[in-house]
Design an enzyme around this catalytic site. Structure first.
Site, PDB file in Angstrom:
ATOM      1  N   CYS A   4      50.400 101.587  54.472  1.00 14.05           N
ATOM      2  CA  CYS A   4      49.905 101.575  53.098  1.00 14.05           C
ATOM      3  C   CYS A   4      48.461 101.074  53.119  1.00 14.05           C
ATOM      4  O   CYS A   4      48.197  99.941  53.546  1.00 14.05           O
ATOM      5  CB  CYS A   4      50.766 100.685  52.207  1.00 14.05           C
ATOM      6  SG  CYS A   4      50.021 100.435  50.582  1.00 14.05           S
ATOM      7  N   CYS A   7      47.902  97.808  51.146  1.00 11.36           N
ATOM      8  CA  CYS A   7      48.415  96.636  51.874  1.00 11.36           C
ATOM      9  C   CYS A   7      47.437  96.237  52.977  1.00 11.36           C
ATOM     10  O   CYS A   7      47.206  95.041  53.210  1.00 11.36           O
ATOM     11  CB  CYS A   7      49.787  96.928  52.476  1.00 11.36           C
ATOM     12  SG  CYS A   7      51.151  96.847  51.305  1.00 11.36           S
ATOM     13  N   ASN A  85      47.382 105.878  37.328  1.00 11.79           N
ATOM     14  CA  ASN A  85      47.978 107.167  37.665  1.00 11.79           C
ATOM     15  C   ASN A  85      49.358 106.907  38.266  1.00 11.79           C
ATOM     16  O   ASN A  85      49.501 106.062  39.164  1.00 11.79           O
ATOM     17  CB  ASN A  85      47.091 107.912  38.665  1.00 11.79           C
ATOM     18  CG  ASN A  85      45.740 108.257  38.068  1.00 11.79           C
ATOM     19  OD1 ASN A  85      45.614 108.441  36.863  1.00 11.79           O
ATOM     20  ND2 ASN A  85      44.722 108.336  38.911  1.00 11.79           N
ATOM     21  N   GLY A  91      48.268 112.617  39.512  1.00  8.81           N
ATOM     22  CA  GLY A  91      47.057 112.297  40.261  1.00  8.81           C
ATOM     23  C   GLY A  91      47.140 111.059  41.123  1.00  8.81           C
ATOM     24  O   GLY A  91      46.135 110.659  41.715  1.00  8.81           O
ATOM     25  N   THR A  93      47.485 109.110  44.299  1.00  3.98           N
ATOM     26  CA  THR A  93      47.354 109.454  45.729  1.00  3.98           C
ATOM     27  C   THR A  93      47.671 108.273  46.636  1.00  3.98           C
ATOM     28  O   THR A  93      47.973 108.474  47.817  1.00  3.98           O
ATOM     29  CB  THR A  93      45.935 109.960  46.050  1.00  3.98           C
ATOM     30  OG1 THR A  93      44.983 108.942  45.719  1.00  3.98           O
ATOM     31  CG2 THR A  93      45.616 111.231  45.278  1.00  3.98           C
ATOM     32  N   HIS A  96      50.697 102.441  46.100  1.00  2.92           N
ATOM     33  CA  HIS A  96      50.731 100.974  45.927  1.00  2.92           C
ATOM     34  C   HIS A  96      50.027 100.766  44.595  1.00  2.92           C
ATOM     35  O   HIS A  96      48.848 101.128  44.458  1.00  2.92           O
ATOM     36  CB  HIS A  96      49.997 100.308  47.095  1.00  2.92           C
ATOM     37  CG  HIS A  96      49.923  98.807  47.038  1.00  2.92           C
ATOM     38  ND1 HIS A  96      50.099  98.018  48.162  1.00  2.92           N
ATOM     39  CD2 HIS A  96      49.648  97.956  46.017  1.00  2.92           C
ATOM     40  CE1 HIS A  96      49.950  96.735  47.818  1.00  2.92           C
ATOM     41  NE2 HIS A  96      49.670  96.679  46.529  1.00  2.92           N
ATOM     42  N   HIS A  98      47.999 100.347  41.399  1.00  5.91           N
ATOM     43  CA  HIS A  98      46.610  99.911  41.204  1.00  5.91           C
ATOM     44  C   HIS A  98      46.146 100.384  39.841  1.00  5.91           C
ATOM     45  O   HIS A  98      46.415 101.511  39.436  1.00  5.91           O
ATOM     46  CB  HIS A  98      45.694 100.462  42.303  1.00  5.91           C
ATOM     47  CG  HIS A  98      45.805 101.934  42.498  1.00  5.91           C
ATOM     48  ND1 HIS A  98      46.844 102.518  43.190  1.00  5.91           N
ATOM     49  CD2 HIS A  98      45.026 102.958  42.068  1.00  5.91           C
ATOM     50  CE1 HIS A  98      46.699 103.821  43.182  1.00  5.91           C
ATOM     51  NE2 HIS A  98      45.605 104.121  42.508  1.00  5.91           N
ATOM     52  N   HIS A 100      42.898 101.345  37.595  1.00 10.50           N
ATOM     53  CA  HIS A 100      41.473 101.697  37.661  1.00 10.50           C
ATOM     54  C   HIS A 100      40.793 101.095  36.424  1.00 10.50           C
ATOM     55  O   HIS A 100      41.168 101.436  35.290  1.00 10.50           O
ATOM     56  CB  HIS A 100      41.269 103.210  37.586  1.00 10.50           C
ATOM     57  CG  HIS A 100      41.854 104.004  38.711  1.00 10.50           C
ATOM     58  ND1 HIS A 100      41.068 104.609  39.682  1.00 10.50           N
ATOM     59  CD2 HIS A 100      43.132 104.333  39.018  1.00 10.50           C
ATOM     60  CE1 HIS A 100      41.847 105.282  40.524  1.00 10.50           C
ATOM     61  NE2 HIS A 100      43.110 105.136  40.140  1.00 10.50           N
TER      62      HIS A 100
END
Ligand code: 5GP
Ligand code: ZN
Length: 111
Positions: A4, A7, A85, A91, A93, A96, A98, A100
């Protein structure tokens, strides 16, 4: 979580341009910014997406959202979008979770 990328960024195994960190999360510049401010905020624990995080870890989610707000207010003039996302068809990708933080208005620009 093996393989990952986030990570590995959390562990310092892959470099990133970090802007903030606490015990549970880090924030760093997106490698491919879409706006003048484009920061990713990532919990240190691995959860695949925001749905999984929010449904299973409500106190971590609340603490994470507080950190997101602190980073957004440090890095922008308070006018920003927060985007998660979720799922490849939307979208996502990197699996993990996150957020934006996206803004045309870096800190100090006129509101
Ligand atoms: P997603 O499409 O999963 O919502 O967002 C993944 C984001 O991670 C993309 O905006 C992409 O530019 C960013 N990204 C992918 N790999 C790296 C990396 O190694 N370092 C940084 N800083 N950002 C990355
Ligand atoms: Zn991970």
């Amino acid at each position: 979580m093996p393989d990952c990328i986030f990570c590995k960024i959390v562990a310092g195994e892959i470099p990133s341009r970090k802007v903030a960190e606490n015990d549970h999360a880090i924030a760093f510049h997106d490698i491919n910014p879409e706006q003048p401010v484009h920061i990713l905020v990532v919990p240190k624990q691995h959860y695949s997406d925001v749905s999984h995080l929010a449904l299973h870890e409500s106190s971590i989610t609340a603490e994470f959202m507080r950190f997101v707000a602190e980073v957004a207010n440090e890095q922008t003039n308070g006018h920003f979008r927060l985007q998660f996302n979720t799922g490849s068809q939307a979208g996502q990708t990197v699996f993990h979770v996150h957020g934006h933080i996206l803004s045309q208005n870096p800190k100090g620009s006129l509101a």
